[in-house]
Design a protein around this motif. Structure first.
Motif, PDB file in Angstrom:
ATOM      1  N   SER A 190      65.726  63.339  72.172  1.00 54.45           N
ATOM      2  CA  SER A 190      65.626  64.362  73.071  1.00 54.45           C
ATOM      3  C   SER A 190      65.294  63.925  74.611  1.00 54.45           C
ATOM      4  N   ASN A 191      64.989  62.331  74.592  1.00 56.78           N
ATOM      5  CA  ASN A 191      64.960  61.682  76.000  1.00 56.78           C
ATOM      6  C   ASN A 191      66.380  61.324  76.462  1.00 56.78           C
ATOM      7  N   GLY A 192      67.438  61.546  75.606  1.00 51.29           N
ATOM      8  CA  GLY A 192      68.749  61.305  75.926  1.00 51.29           C
ATOM      9  C   GLY A 192      69.115  59.750  75.756  1.00 51.29           C
ATOM     10  N   GLN A 193      68.205  58.974  74.962  1.00 49.10           N
ATOM     11  CA  GLN A 193      68.568  57.671  74.491  1.00 49.10           C
ATOM     12  C   GLN A 193      68.919  57.679  73.334  1.00 49.10           C
ATOM     13  N   ARG A 194      70.162  56.782  73.210  1.00 50.21           N
ATOM     14  CA  ARG A 194      70.639  56.683  71.734  1.00 50.21           C
ATOM     15  C   ARG A 194      69.746  56.018  70.812  1.00 50.21           C
ATOM     16  N   ALA A 200      64.543  63.579  58.908  1.00 51.38           N
ATOM     17  CA  ALA A 200      64.858  65.147  59.198  1.00 51.38           C
ATOM     18  C   ALA A 200      63.550  65.925  59.748  1.00 51.38           C
ATOM     19  N   HIS A 201      62.445  65.256  60.019  1.00 53.76           N
ATOM     20  CA  HIS A 201      61.361  65.692  60.732  1.00 53.76           C
ATOM     21  C   HIS A 201      61.573  65.759  62.227  1.00 53.76           C
ATOM     22  N   GLY A 202      62.588  65.090  62.808  1.00 54.11           N
ATOM     23  CA  GLY A 202      62.757  65.261  64.256  1.00 54.11           C
ATOM     24  C   GLY A 202      62.442  63.980  64.757  1.00 54.11           C
ATOM     25  N   ASN A 203      61.901  63.006  64.154  1.00 50.11           N
ATOM     26  CA  ASN A 203      61.531  61.620  64.582  1.00 50.11           C
ATOM     27  C   ASN A 203      63.054  60.750  65.007  1.00 50.11           C
ATOM     28  N   THR A 215      58.862  55.593  68.836  1.00 55.92           N
ATOM     29  CA  THR A 215      59.216  56.750  68.155  1.00 55.92           C
ATOM     30  C   THR A 215      59.250  57.897  69.100  1.00 55.92           C
ATOM     31  N   ASN A 216      60.365  58.850  69.004  1.00 60.41           N
ATOM     32  CA  ASN A 216      60.364  60.168  69.741  1.00 60.41           C
ATOM     33  C   ASN A 216      60.202  61.280  68.820  1.00 60.41           C
ATOM     34  N   SER A 217      59.420  62.060  68.867  1.00 58.61           N
ATOM     35  CA  SER A 217      59.218  63.166  67.933  1.00 58.61           C
ATOM     36  C   SER A 217      60.071  64.543  68.549  1.00 58.61           C
TER      37      SER A 217
END
Length: 311
Positions: A190-194, A200-203, A215-217
């Motif tokens: 979601s931060n735009g970084q590859r 599956a929990h969005g991490n 880790t970006n959640s």
């Protein structure tokens, strides 16, 4: 199996009902976490995979160290690693055991040596057939955290049309197995970084430029790329394994192939996240034979009857 000892006064007053209750408690699955892990790596043996074969041999020590740091495989039961190769053509190698330490499973050092026996002559890769081969040819220890890791840069070539997403997923769930895939699929946080990978929990797991990771959640966003049907075949399958606490993860093979600090970040994230998943897994349970349960029931009922006669 965990036995429940009941006070004598309870046994005296409850008779056979107590025996039945004790038996049901005895077979209730333990809620304790696994204390060791059984891993099976399922690896594409086509010509483009030589780099990943080398990575496996160097990475496995990191993974085992991360598992042990979390208390897995530190006792008398060590973590075990198996190796399945696949991709040697039509009617040929849809899945084969690559011996580890002279057996189906071995320790981390033996696994590293076994990766040298992987070939690069394949051209037809059916990952579902290879997973199915592992499910049917590998036995897992009672109480183990069971993990499969599929590594391929192709989507699925259908070598066995009887296999599909649903029955492969069911087979893995029956073993309490978690699946991770290292595949040709791009994911963006979601931060735009590859991302290096995502669950599956969005991490999403991000390289930090120094060989580590963050880790970006915030979930996976787009636009993203997957080779042909790779996302439907493999990424979604990995994400479907697990539960509300943990899920399998998908990893971007091309971030590993980027080399340098990005590849170091990939290895660091993979080893740490896989160890964390294993720690949270429900242990694999081998069903008790009916004869064992019957003997237990008879013993409990007999004990109850003897206590009743002594009153």
């Amino acid at each position: 199996m965990q036995l429940i000892l009941l006070p004598k006064n309870v046994l005296k007053t409850s008779g056979c009902l107590t025996a039945a209750l004790a038996l049901s408690l005895a077979v209730t699955p333990s809620a304790l976490a696994a204390s060791f892990a059984d891993f099976v790596f399922i690896v594409d043996e086509s010509g483009s995979m030589y780099g990943e074969h080398s990575w496996l041999g160097s990475m496995i020590g990191n993974l085992d160290a991360s598992l042990q740091a979390k208390g897995l495989g530190t006792g008398s039961d060590l973590n075990r690693y198996g190796l399945v190769g696949f991709g040697n053509g039509y009617g040929g190698n849809l899945g084969r055991t690559v011996p580890v330490g002279g057996g189906v499973f071995g320790n981390a050092s033996q696994f590293a040596n076994a990766t040298n026996s992987l070939t690069t002559s394949g051209y037809f890769e059916d990952g579902y057939s290879a997973i199915d081969y592992a499910l049917n040819n590998y036995s897992f220890r009672n109480g183990a955290a069971v993990n499969f890791v599929l590594i391929t840069d192709e989507d699925r070539d259908i070598g066995n049309s009887s296999l599909n997403f649903n029955n492969i997923l069911s087979g893995m769930q029956a073993k309490n197995a978690l699946l991770n895939v290292v595949v040709n699929s791009q994911m963006t946080g979601s931060n735009g970084q590859r991302a290096i990978g995502a669950d599956a929990h969005g991490n999403t797991f991000m390289a930090n430029g120094q060989g580590g990771f963050t880790t970006n959640s915030g979930g996976v966003t787009g636009p993203n790329y997957s080779y042909d049907t790779t996302k439907a075949d493999y990424v979604n399958l990995a994400w479907a394994t697990g539960n509300s606490t943990i899920s399998g993860a998908a990893w971007d093979l091309n971030m590993l192939r980027a080399g340098g600090n990005t590849a170091k970040s990939f290895t660091a994230a993979f080893a740490e996240i896989k160890a964390t998943e294993a720690l949270k897994q429900t242990p694999h349970k081998i069903p008790e034979p009916a004869s064992t349960l019957g003997l237990m029931a008879l013993g409990l009922i007999g004990t109850s009857s003897m206590l009743k006669r002594k009153r």
